[in-house]
Design a protein around this motif. Sequence first.
Motif, PDB file in Angstrom:
ATOM      1  N   HIS A 105     -25.026 -10.078 -15.074  1.00 16.12           N
ATOM      2  CA  HIS A 105     -24.886  -9.008 -14.132  1.00 16.12           C
ATOM      3  C   HIS A 105     -23.765  -9.413 -12.786  1.00 16.12           C
ATOM      4  O   HIS A 105     -22.802  -8.628 -12.441  1.00 16.12           O
ATOM      5  N   THR A 106     -24.092 -10.626 -12.428  1.00 17.49           N
ATOM      6  CA  THR A 106     -23.280 -10.931 -11.080  1.00 17.49           C
ATOM      7  C   THR A 106     -21.736 -11.369 -11.644  1.00 17.49           C
ATOM      8  O   THR A 106     -20.915 -10.965 -10.844  1.00 17.49           O
ATOM      9  N   VAL A 107     -21.604 -11.826 -12.985  1.00 11.90           N
ATOM     10  CA  VAL A 107     -20.134 -11.760 -13.533  1.00 11.90           C
ATOM     11  C   VAL A 107     -19.551 -10.427 -13.398  1.00 11.90           C
ATOM     12  O   VAL A 107     -18.230 -10.427 -13.112  1.00 11.90           O
ATOM     13  N   LEU A 108     -20.207  -9.344 -13.900  1.00 11.70           N
ATOM     14  CA  LEU A 108     -19.535  -8.050 -14.109  1.00 11.70           C
ATOM     15  C   LEU A 108     -19.305  -7.384 -12.679  1.00 11.70           C
ATOM     16  O   LEU A 108     -18.247  -6.602 -12.249  1.00 11.70           O
ATOM     17  N   ASP A 109     -20.241  -7.801 -11.770  1.00  8.89           N
ATOM     18  CA  ASP A 109     -19.992  -7.190 -10.399  1.00  8.89           C
ATOM     19  C   ASP A 109     -18.908  -7.810  -9.683  1.00  8.89           C
ATOM     20  O   ASP A 109     -18.182  -7.137  -8.941  1.00  8.89           O
ATOM     21  N   THR A 110     -18.671  -9.037  -9.878  1.00  4.21           N
ATOM     22  CA  THR A 110     -17.483  -9.664  -9.309  1.00  4.21           C
ATOM     23  C   THR A 110     -16.347  -8.966 -10.017  1.00  4.21           C
ATOM     24  O   THR A 110     -15.459  -8.780  -9.207  1.00  4.21           O
ATOM     25  N   GLN A 111     -16.259  -8.731 -11.157  1.00 10.18           N
ATOM     26  CA  GLN A 111     -14.982  -8.107 -11.729  1.00 10.18           C
ATOM     27  C   GLN A 111     -14.982  -6.993 -11.289  1.00 10.18           C
ATOM     28  O   GLN A 111     -13.883  -6.195 -11.023  1.00 10.18           O
ATOM     29  N   LEU A 112     -15.990  -5.946 -11.061  1.00  8.07           N
ATOM     30  CA  LEU A 112     -15.843  -4.606 -10.441  1.00  8.07           C
ATOM     31  C   LEU A 112     -15.389  -4.817  -8.959  1.00  8.07           C
ATOM     32  O   LEU A 112     -14.203  -3.999  -8.691  1.00  8.07           O
ATOM     33  N   LYS A 113     -15.760  -5.864  -8.457  1.00  7.91           N
ATOM     34  CA  LYS A 113     -15.174  -5.899  -6.963  1.00  7.91           C
ATOM     35  C   LYS A 113     -13.508  -6.215  -6.932  1.00  7.91           C
ATOM     36  O   LYS A 113     -12.777  -6.078  -6.213  1.00  7.91           O
ATOM     37  N   GLN A 114     -13.338  -6.967  -7.975  1.00 12.34           N
ATOM     38  CA  GLN A 114     -11.888  -7.415  -8.137  1.00 12.34           C
ATOM     39  C   GLN A 114     -11.007  -6.348  -8.898  1.00 12.34           C
ATOM     40  O   GLN A 114      -9.726  -6.587  -8.831  1.00 12.34           O
ATOM     41  N   HIS A 115     -11.466  -5.143  -9.333  1.00 11.50           N
ATOM     42  CA  HIS A 115     -11.035  -4.179  -9.909  1.00 11.50           C
ATOM     43  C   HIS A 115     -10.539  -4.469 -11.185  1.00 11.50           C
ATOM     44  O   HIS A 115      -9.250  -3.872 -11.470  1.00 11.50           O
ATOM     45  N   SER A 116     -11.141  -5.526 -12.149  1.00 10.02           N
ATOM     46  CA  SER A 116     -10.584  -5.984 -13.211  1.00 10.02           C
ATOM     47  C   SER A 116     -11.298  -5.484 -14.663  1.00 10.02           C
ATOM     48  O   SER A 116     -10.805  -5.537 -15.578  1.00 10.02           O
ATOM     49  N   ILE A 117     -12.253  -4.537 -14.230  1.00  4.42           N
ATOM     50  CA  ILE A 117     -12.959  -3.699 -15.255  1.00  4.42           C
ATOM     51  C   ILE A 117     -12.089  -2.536 -15.572  1.00  4.42           C
ATOM     52  O   ILE A 117     -11.968  -1.629 -14.390  1.00  4.42           O
ATOM     53  N   ARG A 118     -11.455  -2.379 -16.635  1.00  6.01           N
ATOM     54  CA  ARG A 118     -10.631  -1.182 -16.718  1.00  6.01           C
ATOM     55  C   ARG A 118     -11.510  -0.045 -17.407  1.00  6.01           C
ATOM     56  O   ARG A 118     -11.969  -0.063 -18.395  1.00  6.01           O
ATOM     57  N   LYS A 119     -11.305   1.078 -16.685  1.00  7.97           N
ATOM     58  CA  LYS A 119     -12.045   2.085 -17.316  1.00  7.97           C
ATOM     59  C   LYS A 119     -11.328   3.519 -17.468  1.00  7.97           C
ATOM     60  O   LYS A 119     -10.514   3.789 -16.313  1.00  7.97           O
ATOM     61  N   THR A 120     -11.325   3.968 -18.515  1.00 10.29           N
ATOM     62  CA  THR A 120     -10.281   5.168 -19.070  1.00 10.29           C
ATOM     63  C   THR A 120     -10.982   6.348 -19.332  1.00 10.29           C
ATOM     64  O   THR A 120     -12.137   6.142 -20.299  1.00 10.29           O
ATOM     65  N   TYR A 121     -10.863   7.538 -18.741  1.00 10.52           N
ATOM     66  CA  TYR A 121     -11.437   8.515 -19.218  1.00 10.52           C
ATOM     67  C   TYR A 121     -10.860   9.905 -19.771  1.00 10.52           C
ATOM     68  O   TYR A 121      -9.072   9.747 -19.450  1.00 10.52           O
ATOM     69  N   VAL A 122     -11.163  10.745 -20.322  1.00 11.63           N
ATOM     70  CA  VAL A 122     -10.530  11.815 -21.048  1.00 11.63           C
ATOM     71  C   VAL A 122     -11.184  13.060 -20.410  1.00 11.63           C
ATOM     72  O   VAL A 122     -12.171  13.119 -20.029  1.00 11.63           O
ATOM     73  N   CYS A 123     -10.169  13.951 -19.807  1.00  8.04           N
ATOM     74  CA  CYS A 123     -10.739  15.050 -19.097  1.00  8.04           C
ATOM     75  C   CYS A 123     -10.072  16.342 -19.364  1.00  8.04           C
ATOM     76  O   CYS A 123      -8.818  16.209 -19.648  1.00  8.04           O
ATOM     77  N   LEU A 124     -10.510  17.502 -19.324  1.00  7.77           N
ATOM     78  CA  LEU A 124      -9.916  18.903 -19.084  1.00  7.77           C
ATOM     79  C   LEU A 124      -9.823  19.314 -17.753  1.00  7.77           C
ATOM     80  O   LEU A 124     -10.994  19.453 -17.157  1.00  7.77           O
ATOM     81  N   ALA A 125      -8.838  19.578 -17.273  1.00 16.03           N
ATOM     82  CA  ALA A 125      -8.636  20.260 -16.024  1.00 16.03           C
ATOM     83  C   ALA A 125      -8.024  21.792 -15.719  1.00 16.03           C
ATOM     84  O   ALA A 125      -7.004  22.004 -16.669  1.00 16.03           O
ATOM     85  N   GLN A 126      -8.180  22.373 -14.759  1.00 11.62           N
ATOM     86  CA  GLN A 126      -7.815  23.722 -14.556  1.00 11.62           C
ATOM     87  C   GLN A 126      -6.539  23.571 -14.137  1.00 11.62           C
ATOM     88  O   GLN A 126      -5.816  22.752 -13.341  1.00 11.62           O
ATOM     89  N   GLY A 127      -5.410  24.646 -14.597  1.00 14.77           N
ATOM     90  CA  GLY A 127      -4.255  24.953 -14.128  1.00 14.77           C
ATOM     91  C   GLY A 127      -2.968  24.181 -14.674  1.00 14.77           C
ATOM     92  O   GLY A 127      -3.232  23.435 -15.901  1.00 14.77           O
ATOM     93  N   GLN A 128      -1.940  24.443 -14.402  1.00 17.53           N
ATOM     94  CA  GLN A 128      -0.558  23.984 -14.675  1.00 17.53           C
ATOM     95  C   GLN A 128      -0.313  22.614 -13.855  1.00 17.53           C
ATOM     96  O   GLN A 128      -0.406  22.583 -12.694  1.00 17.53           O
ATOM     97  N   PHE A 129      -0.095  21.558 -14.636  1.00 20.02           N
ATOM     98  CA  PHE A 129       0.270  20.276 -13.936  1.00 20.02           C
ATOM     99  C   PHE A 129       1.836  19.967 -13.889  1.00 20.02           C
ATOM    100  O   PHE A 129       2.399  19.960 -15.138  1.00 20.02           O
ATOM    101  N   ALA A 130       2.355  19.855 -12.872  1.00 21.81           N
ATOM    102  CA  ALA A 130       4.076  19.955 -12.609  1.00 21.81           C
ATOM    103  C   ALA A 130       4.097  18.599 -12.992  1.00 21.81           C
ATOM    104  O   ALA A 130       5.445  18.394 -13.297  1.00 21.81           O
TER     105      ALA A 130
END
Length: 271
Positions: free
Chosen positions: A123-148
């Motif tokens: 847990h400590t190892v991954l907490d450190t990676q979270l603080k260093q922003h080295s854990i990569r999280k990718t999401y998929v979503c549907l959002a309203q409207g037209q994106f320019a």
Amino acid sequence: MLKQIKFSGGNIQVNGEVVRVTHRMVTGDQLTVTLPPETASERINASQVPLSILYEDDHFLVVNKPAGIASVPSHLYPDDTLVNRVKGHLEAIQAPSQVTHIVTRLDRETSGVVIFAKHHFAHTVLDTQLKQHSIRKTYVCLAQGQFAKRHELIDAPIGRAPESFIKRMVRPDGKPAQTEYWRINQFRQTALLRVRLHTGRTHQIRVHLSALGHPLVGDFLYGQQTNPWIRRQALHCAAVSFYNPFSQQEVTCYAPLPADLAAAIQAESQL
């Protein structure tokens, strides 16, 4: 961690000899750390509902959380959260530690990848990676409207909304927050996005997209619950990557699109 090892039943050895934490090592020495035993909380009940496991070894457990399940217990959801299910799994496999170390969390109505550590050091190892922003999280979503824009980095601080304990908002005195999105498909009324988090604020994707005027489809808190194909915010954590120092490998886990989000995307594409 060193304090726990020193006072709670662990030890540190160099070349087979127990040493103090101040021992100075030299090249060629072999370090062995024995972690103290962990006592699971009796307040967390084990659930026997099976998990959708994406990855598991002696140190980490990665699961696919279904929508509608809270990540951690609360007074509203005391007995069948993801933490309860993981505790039931750890008991079933007779894991050395049955403490549920949740590393990443998702909102109750968000589906996808969640990481657990199987002991305090992991847990400590991954907490450190979270603080260093080295854990990569990718999401998929549907959002309203037209994106320019096809691609944008949203850099806007997030804090609590004054009228709500739960709701968040973009505000100048908030905590730094960065969300990056790529437009995958533009439909008539909505857009399919791939999103990457560079920070981990509460409701970050929902708040940032709502602030742009593009709330998530089905998001009752930051938009409107009017979509006939999905009865929750259309948000899914599709992939997470982290470094496993025990195997010295990068681990990437993918969670397939849930049926309700896939159906919503298909329906929106045909309008």
